[in-house]
Design an enzyme around this catalytic site. Structure first.
Site, PDB file in Angstrom:
ATOM      1  N   HIS A 215      -4.246  -6.508  -0.534  1.00  0.00           N
ATOM      2  CA  HIS A 215      -3.547  -5.701  -1.532  1.00  0.00           C
ATOM      3  C   HIS A 215      -2.324  -4.967  -1.011  1.00  0.00           C
ATOM      4  CE1 HIS A 215      -5.540  -2.250   0.357  1.00  0.00           C
ATOM      5  NE2 HIS A 215      -4.667  -1.489  -0.274  1.00  0.00           N
ATOM      6  N   ARG A 216      -2.165  -4.799   0.295  1.00  0.00           N
ATOM      7  CA  ARG A 216      -1.065  -3.975   0.802  1.00  0.00           C
ATOM      8  C   ARG A 216       0.278  -4.653   0.571  1.00  0.00           C
ATOM      9  NH1 ARG A 216      -2.238   0.656   3.494  1.00  0.00           N
ATOM     10  NH2 ARG A 216      -4.422   0.885   4.112  1.00  0.00           N
TER      11      ARG A 216
END
Length: 373
Positions: A215-216
């Site tokens: 997700h980063r």
């Protein structure tokens, strides 16, 4: 004593659940409402699977305010949050504001409070990746700088703050209370019941699968990194199934760049109970999440971190976690070697499971001592 709790992203719901439960228990023990908690949900995670389900299954009090802010740029999001949180604080006039972690909601809440001369308590203070390109690193450093109570999860976090000279700041106080995420796992794993889709996965794969999350922004917004990680996970999935509850940001980027998976099981984002069940039953974890690195350790699972650095350095130092970045070959090699080692997870790294209680006790003690403005 009135405390305003500010949350907005999935990990914060888990952390806030621990402290909210500790507040309720403290009030029950005293036989009166010593602490009044007002909850603001900024809306940073607005998807039902990323937000609403957490409040339902984790027995968190429903937010008193839902600001509905999300899905825009960092600057716009933080600015809108700051404006709306300030209005709530002016109305509620709390004795303290409680923020968690390192999101835009965290920073906006801290800034809104300190500009109104309301003291800030930061849970999960002192973490450092030493990578200022990460929005999270900027958020956590600035939040620590304006907080009065710095609740650290580890001795490493304490040392980080001491090295930055925090003890010389007026009124700032450092406490190593342990990790509220450990409290959460100890409590919720006893009552976690998986949903239908996760139950089907367990029936199909048994305990022979890897859990992966992504997700980063450093990974999702860089097509070369995203493609490299996706290809590595897909190749690993040829021999051992890889289950990926896919974050909305990652899902959007994968569709935009037409990245295909043949051997990876893609799911919608899952609730906390489903995630605990997947962690408990998987062989190991691939992730760029900070929280999931710790939760893998809590469940005795090795973790390969898809980043160049981690805030949870003690996991790497003790050999439970290793850094692979987005390097395709390195990810594959570590899966073949690191994931198949023998591990001893008996070491205690994150406290005694009473972090939430300690946070509440310290805030009440300080309030009684007239430290609050």
């Amino acid at each position: 004593m009135k405390i305003v709790t500010i949350v907005g992203a999935r990990p914060q719901f888990v952390k806030a659940a621990v402290v909210s439960r500790a507040i309720a228990e403290f009030n029950r023990e005293k036989g009166e409402k010593v602490i009044e908690e007002v909850i603001i949900h900024t809306g940073q995670h607005y998807d039902a699977n990323m937000s609403d389900v957490f409040f339902e299954e984790m027995r968190i009090p429903r937010p008193d305010y839902h600001l509905g802010i999300g899905g825009t740029s960092h600057g716009a999001m933080t600015g809108r949050m700051l404006e709306k949180i300030e209005k709530v604080l002016l109305k509620e006039k709390p004795d303290a504001v409680l923020v968690y972690g390192d999101t835009n909601s965290t920073l906006a809440g801290a800034l809104a409070a300190v500009k109104l001369h309301i003291p800030v308590a930061h849970v999960e203070a002192g973490l450092r990746s030493f990578n200022m390109r990460m929005p999270e690193e900027v958020n956590r450093i600035l939040t620590d700088r304006v907080s009065r109570w710095l609740f650290c999860p580890t001795e490493t976090a304490v040392r980080n703050l001491q090295a930055e000279g925090v003890e010389s700041w007026s009124e700032a106080r450092i406490y190593n209370v342990g990790d509220v995420m450990y409290d959460a796992v100890l409590f919720y794993q006893k009552i976690a019941v998986p949903g239908r889709e996760v139950s089907d996965i367990l029936q199909e794969y048994k305990n022979n699968f890897y859990l992966a999350t992504l997700h980063r922004a450093e990974n999702t917004d860089d097509i070369l990194r995203l493609a490299s990680i996706a290809r590595a996970l897909d190749d690993i999935g040829r021999k051992i199934p890889v289950v990926v509850p896919l974050h909305p940001r990652a899902s959007k980027r994968i569709k935009e760049n037409e990245i295909k998976f043949s051997y990876v099981k893609i799911m919608e984002p899952v609730g906390y109970f489903d995630m605990l069940t997947l962690l408990k039953n998987c062989r190991g974890v691939f992730t760029d999440s900070g929280g999931l690195q710790k939760e893998a350790f809590f469940f005795g699972k090795p973790c390969i971190t898809l980043r160049e650095e981690t805030e949870w350095v003690e996991l790497v130092a003790h050999g439970f976690n290793c850094l692979a970045g987005a390097d395709y070959e390195k990810i594959l090699n570590l899966e073949q070697t690191f994931m198949h080692r023998d591990f001893d997870f008996s070491v205690s790294l994150y406290g005694d499971g009473r972090a939430g209680e300690k946070v509440v006790e310290i805030l009440v003690q300080n309030h009684k001592a007239d430290y609050l403005i």
